[in-house]
Motif scaffolding. Structure first.
Motif, PDB file in Angstrom:
ATOM      1  N   PHE A 149      -0.637   3.080 -11.262  1.00 60.38           N
ATOM      2  CA  PHE A 149      -0.905   2.945  -9.836  1.00 60.38           C
ATOM      3  C   PHE A 149      -2.184   3.667  -9.449  1.00 60.38           C
ATOM      4  CE2 PHE A 149       3.561   2.706 -10.764  1.00 60.38           C
ATOM      5  CZ  PHE A 149       3.871   1.471 -10.245  1.00 60.38           C
ATOM      6  N   ASP A 150      -3.276   2.918  -9.410  1.00 54.23           N
ATOM      7  CA  ASP A 150      -4.579   3.487  -9.089  1.00 54.23           C
ATOM      8  C   ASP A 150      -4.784   3.539  -7.578  1.00 54.23           C
ATOM      9  OD1 ASP A 150      -4.614   0.737  -8.924  1.00 54.23           O
ATOM     10  OD2 ASP A 150      -6.721   0.572  -9.470  1.00 54.23           O
ATOM     11  N   SER A 151      -5.799   4.282  -7.168  1.00 53.61           N
ATOM     12  CA  SER A 151      -6.042   4.477  -5.738  1.00 53.61           C
ATOM     13  C   SER A 151      -6.522   3.199  -5.051  1.00 53.61           C
ATOM     14  CB  SER A 151      -7.076   5.583  -5.537  1.00 53.61           C
ATOM     15  OG  SER A 151      -8.294   5.223  -6.159  1.00 53.61           O
ATOM     16  N   LYS A 152      -7.090   2.277  -5.794  1.00 50.59           N
ATOM     17  CA  LYS A 152      -7.559   1.034  -5.189  1.00 50.59           C
ATOM     18  C   LYS A 152      -6.461  -0.023  -5.127  1.00 50.59           C
ATOM     19  CE  LYS A 152     -12.280   1.864  -6.402  1.00 50.59           C
ATOM     20  NZ  LYS A 152     -13.517   1.398  -6.942  1.00 50.59           N
ATOM     21  N   GLY A 153      -5.358   0.205  -5.801  1.00 51.33           N
ATOM     22  CA  GLY A 153      -4.221  -0.702  -5.717  1.00 51.33           C
ATOM     23  C   GLY A 153      -4.344  -1.967  -6.534  1.00 51.33           C
ATOM     24  N   MET A 154      -5.156  -1.949  -7.582  1.00 49.99           N
ATOM     25  CA  MET A 154      -5.338  -3.170  -8.365  1.00 49.99           C
ATOM     26  C   MET A 154      -4.054  -3.574  -9.087  1.00 49.99           C
ATOM     27  SD  MET A 154      -8.183  -4.253 -11.116  1.00 49.99           S
ATOM     28  CE  MET A 154      -7.443  -3.970 -12.689  1.00 49.99           C
ATOM     29  N   PHE A 155      -3.381  -2.620  -9.693  1.00 46.78           N
ATOM     30  CA  PHE A 155      -2.171  -2.949 -10.452  1.00 46.78           C
ATOM     31  C   PHE A 155      -1.102  -3.529  -9.543  1.00 46.78           C
ATOM     32  CE2 PHE A 155       2.018  -1.791 -12.107  1.00 46.78           C
ATOM     33  CZ  PHE A 155       1.975  -2.456 -13.314  1.00 46.78           C
ATOM     34  N   ILE A 156      -0.837  -2.867  -8.446  1.00 41.57           N
ATOM     35  CA  ILE A 156       0.228  -3.351  -7.562  1.00 41.57           C
ATOM     36  C   ILE A 156      -0.161  -4.688  -6.934  1.00 41.57           C
ATOM     37  CG2 ILE A 156      -0.395  -2.219  -5.391  1.00 41.57           C
ATOM     38  CD1 ILE A 156       2.762  -1.465  -5.446  1.00 41.57           C
ATOM     39  N   SER A 157      -1.452  -4.897  -6.728  1.00 44.80           N
ATOM     40  CA  SER A 157      -1.893  -6.188  -6.206  1.00 44.80           C
ATOM     41  C   SER A 157      -1.648  -7.296  -7.212  1.00 44.80           C
ATOM     42  CB  SER A 157      -3.384  -6.142  -5.857  1.00 44.80           C
ATOM     43  OG  SER A 157      -3.605  -5.249  -4.794  1.00 44.80           O
ATOM     44  N   LEU A 158      -1.939  -7.026  -8.479  1.00 42.76           N
ATOM     45  CA  LEU A 158      -1.797  -8.045  -9.514  1.00 42.76           C
ATOM     46  C   LEU A 158      -0.349  -8.375  -9.836  1.00 42.76           C
ATOM     47  CD1 LEU A 158      -4.590  -7.069 -12.042  1.00 42.76           C
ATOM     48  CD2 LEU A 158      -4.509  -9.082 -10.586  1.00 42.76           C
ATOM     49  N   VAL A 159       0.484  -7.361  -9.965  1.00 47.63           N
ATOM     50  CA  VAL A 159       1.844  -7.617 -10.445  1.00 47.63           C
ATOM     51  C   VAL A 159       2.886  -7.683  -9.326  1.00 47.63           C
ATOM     52  CG1 VAL A 159       1.384  -6.583 -12.690  1.00 47.63           C
ATOM     53  CG2 VAL A 159       2.405  -5.194 -10.913  1.00 47.63           C
ATOM     54  N   TYR A 160       2.520  -7.290  -8.124  1.00 43.03           N
ATOM     55  CA  TYR A 160       3.492  -7.275  -7.033  1.00 43.03           C
ATOM     56  C   TYR A 160       3.065  -8.198  -5.888  1.00 43.03           C
ATOM     57  CZ  TYR A 160       6.360  -5.366  -3.239  1.00 43.03           C
ATOM     58  OH  TYR A 160       7.220  -5.229  -2.187  1.00 43.03           O
ATOM     59  N   GLU A 162       0.825  -1.207   0.000  1.00 39.01           N
ATOM     60  CA  GLU A 162       0.000   0.000   0.000  1.00 39.01           C
ATOM     61  C   GLU A 162       0.860   1.259   0.000  1.00 39.01           C
ATOM     62  OE1 GLU A 162      -3.499   2.148   2.664  1.00 39.01           O
ATOM     63  OE2 GLU A 162      -2.738   0.176   3.252  1.00 39.01           O
ATOM     64  N   TYR A 163       1.897   1.265   0.822  1.00 40.24           N
ATOM     65  CA  TYR A 163       2.791   2.419   0.877  1.00 40.24           C
ATOM     66  C   TYR A 163       3.586   2.550  -0.417  1.00 40.24           C
ATOM     67  CZ  TYR A 163       1.570   1.741   5.732  1.00 40.24           C
ATOM     68  OH  TYR A 163       0.868   1.562   6.889  1.00 40.24           O
ATOM     69  N   GLU A 177       1.340   4.096  -3.061  1.00 43.54           N
ATOM     70  CA  GLU A 177       1.216   5.551  -2.892  1.00 43.54           C
ATOM     71  C   GLU A 177       2.465   6.268  -3.380  1.00 43.54           C
ATOM     72  OE1 GLU A 177       0.272   6.461   1.144  1.00 43.54           O
ATOM     73  OE2 GLU A 177      -1.504   5.178   1.141  1.00 43.54           O
ATOM     74  N   LEU A 178       3.625   5.747  -3.019  1.00 38.74           N
ATOM     75  CA  LEU A 178       4.886   6.338  -3.449  1.00 38.74           C
ATOM     76  C   LEU A 178       5.021   6.295  -4.967  1.00 38.74           C
ATOM     77  CD1 LEU A 178       7.643   7.505  -2.490  1.00 38.74           C
ATOM     78  CD2 LEU A 178       8.479   5.151  -2.548  1.00 38.74           C
ATOM     79  N   ALA A 179       4.700   5.164  -5.567  1.00 37.77           N
ATOM     80  CA  ALA A 179       4.792   5.029  -7.021  1.00 37.77           C
ATOM     81  C   ALA A 179       3.762   5.901  -7.731  1.00 37.77           C
ATOM     82  CB  ALA A 179       4.607   3.566  -7.416  1.00 37.77           C
ATOM     83  N   ALA A 180       2.575   6.069  -7.151  1.00 35.29           N
ATOM     84  CA  ALA A 180       1.551   6.908  -7.768  1.00 35.29           C
ATOM     85  C   ALA A 180       1.989   8.371  -7.803  1.00 35.29           C
ATOM     86  CB  ALA A 180       0.231   6.777  -7.017  1.00 35.29           C
ATOM     87  N   ARG A 181       2.733   8.800  -6.787  1.00 41.48           N
ATOM     88  CA  ARG A 181       3.225  10.182  -6.761  1.00 41.48           C
ATOM     89  C   ARG A 181       4.408  10.401  -7.692  1.00 41.48           C
ATOM     90  NH1 ARG A 181       4.643  10.372  -1.248  1.00 41.48           N
ATOM     91  NH2 ARG A 181       3.015   9.068  -0.411  1.00 41.48           N
ATOM     92  N   ASN A 182       5.218   9.366  -7.915  1.00 46.14           N
ATOM     93  CA  ASN A 182       6.473   9.538  -8.653  1.00 46.14           C
ATOM     94  C   ASN A 182       6.565   8.709  -9.924  1.00 46.14           C
ATOM     95  OD1 ASN A 182       7.694  11.246  -6.587  1.00 46.14           O
ATOM     96  ND2 ASN A 182       7.657   9.403  -5.342  1.00 46.14           N
ATOM     97  N   TRP A 183       5.458   8.317 -10.514  1.00 40.06           N
ATOM     98  CA  TRP A 183       5.469   7.401 -11.659  1.00 40.06           C
ATOM     99  C   TRP A 183       6.195   7.982 -12.857  1.00 40.06           C
ATOM    100  CZ3 TRP A 183       3.180   8.552 -16.310  1.00 40.06           C
ATOM    101  CH2 TRP A 183       2.293   9.625 -16.323  1.00 40.06           C
ATOM    102  N   ARG A 184       6.244   9.279 -12.999  1.00 44.95           N
ATOM    103  CA  ARG A 184       6.888   9.907 -14.175  1.00 44.95           C
ATOM    104  C   ARG A 184       8.402   9.669 -14.204  1.00 44.95           C
ATOM    105  NH1 ARG A 184       2.828  13.431 -12.757  1.00 44.95           N
ATOM    106  NH2 ARG A 184       1.353  13.895 -14.418  1.00 44.95           N
ATOM    107  N   PHE A 185       8.991   9.365 -13.057  1.00 43.58           N
ATOM    108  CA  PHE A 185      10.433   9.141 -12.988  1.00 43.58           C
ATOM    109  C   PHE A 185      10.849   7.776 -13.538  1.00 43.58           C
ATOM    110  CE2 PHE A 185       9.909  12.202  -9.418  1.00 43.58           C
ATOM    111  CZ  PHE A 185      10.626  13.245 -10.006  1.00 43.58           C
ATOM    112  N   PHE A 186       9.948   6.810 -13.560  1.00 46.57           N
ATOM    113  CA  PHE A 186      10.349   5.462 -13.950  1.00 46.57           C
ATOM    114  C   PHE A 186       9.413   4.782 -14.941  1.00 46.57           C
ATOM    115  CE2 PHE A 186       7.803   5.146 -10.135  1.00 46.57           C
ATOM    116  CZ  PHE A 186       6.930   4.125 -10.414  1.00 46.57           C
ATOM    117  N   SER A 187       8.268   5.397 -15.249  1.00 50.60           N
ATOM    118  CA  SER A 187       7.288   4.728 -16.092  1.00 50.60           C
ATOM    119  C   SER A 187       6.741   5.658 -17.160  1.00 50.60           C
ATOM    120  CB  SER A 187       6.139   4.205 -15.219  1.00 50.60           C
ATOM    121  OG  SER A 187       5.187   3.545 -16.004  1.00 50.60           O
TER     122      SER A 187
END
Length: 152
Positions: A97-108, A78-79, A82-92
Motif C-alpha cells: 500500500f503505497d502513498s499514491k494508491g497504485m496497488f489499491i487502485s489496480l486490485v481493488y 483512499e481511506y 491508509e488503513l491498510a498501509a498502517r496495519n499491513w503487518r497484521f494481514f500481509s
C-alpha cells in the motif's frame, strides 16, 4: 567476487518496506504474491461482485443498490489504503500500500469500476430499448389515427 545482478530489476525491493521500482503495470502485478489469503479473498470478493452485477441485471432497484454500494466502495479506497498501509503487518507479508494508491487502485478500485461501467451500460441499453419501444408505439398510434381519419 562478482555480484549477481537480477534480470528484472523492476520487482526488486529497494528498501525495507518493499517499495518496488515500477516499470509497467504487468511487472507490478506479477511481483504480487497472489497466494496470500487476503488477496485470494479479494479475488473472490470481485468474483462475487461481478456475479451480483450480472444477477441484478433484471432487477432495477437491486441494481441501483448494488451500483451505489460499488461506487461507495470505490470512494472509500483512499481511506482503506491508509488503513491498510498502517496495519499491513497484521494481514500481509509485504507492504503493498503505497502513498499514491497504485496497488489499491489496480486490485481493488479498477475491478469495482468495471462493475459500475457494466451497470451503466445495462442502463443505457435499457434506456435505448425503452425509447425505441416508445417511438414504435407512437408511430403505430399515428398510423392507426391516420387510417381512421382516412376511412371517415
Amino acid at each position: 567476487m562478482t555480484e549477481h545482478k537480477p534480470e528484472n530489476i523492476s520487482s526488486i525491493p529497494i528498501d525495507g518496506f518493499s517499495h518496488l521500482r515500477i516499470t509497467s503495470i504487468w511487472t507490478f502485478l506479477m511481483s504480487v504474491q497472489w497466494s496470500e489469503p487476503w488477496l485470494v479473498g479479494l479475488l473472490v470478493f470481485h468474483a462475487v461482485c461481478l456475479f451480483m452485477t450480472v444477477l441484478t441485471c433484471r432487477f432495477y432497484r437491486a441494481q441501483i443498490c448494488h451500483f451505489l454500494l460499488v461506487v461507495g466502495l470505490v470512494y472509500s479506497a483512499e481511506y482503506l489504503n491508509e488503513l491498510a498501509a498502517r496495519n499491513w503487518r497484521f494481514f500481509s507479508d509485504f507492504q503493498y500500500f503505497d502513498s499514491k494508491g497504485m496497488f489499491i487502485s489496480l486490485v481493488y478500485s479498477i475491478p469495482l469500476l468495471l462493475n459500475a461501467v457494466i451497470i451503466v451500460m445495462v442502463w443505457v441499453y435499457r434506456t435505448f430499448s425503452t425509447m425505441t419501444e416508445l417511438k414504435t408505439l407512437q408511430l403505430k398510434r399515428k398510423a392507426r389515427r391516420e387510417k381512421r381519419e382516412k376511412n371517415d
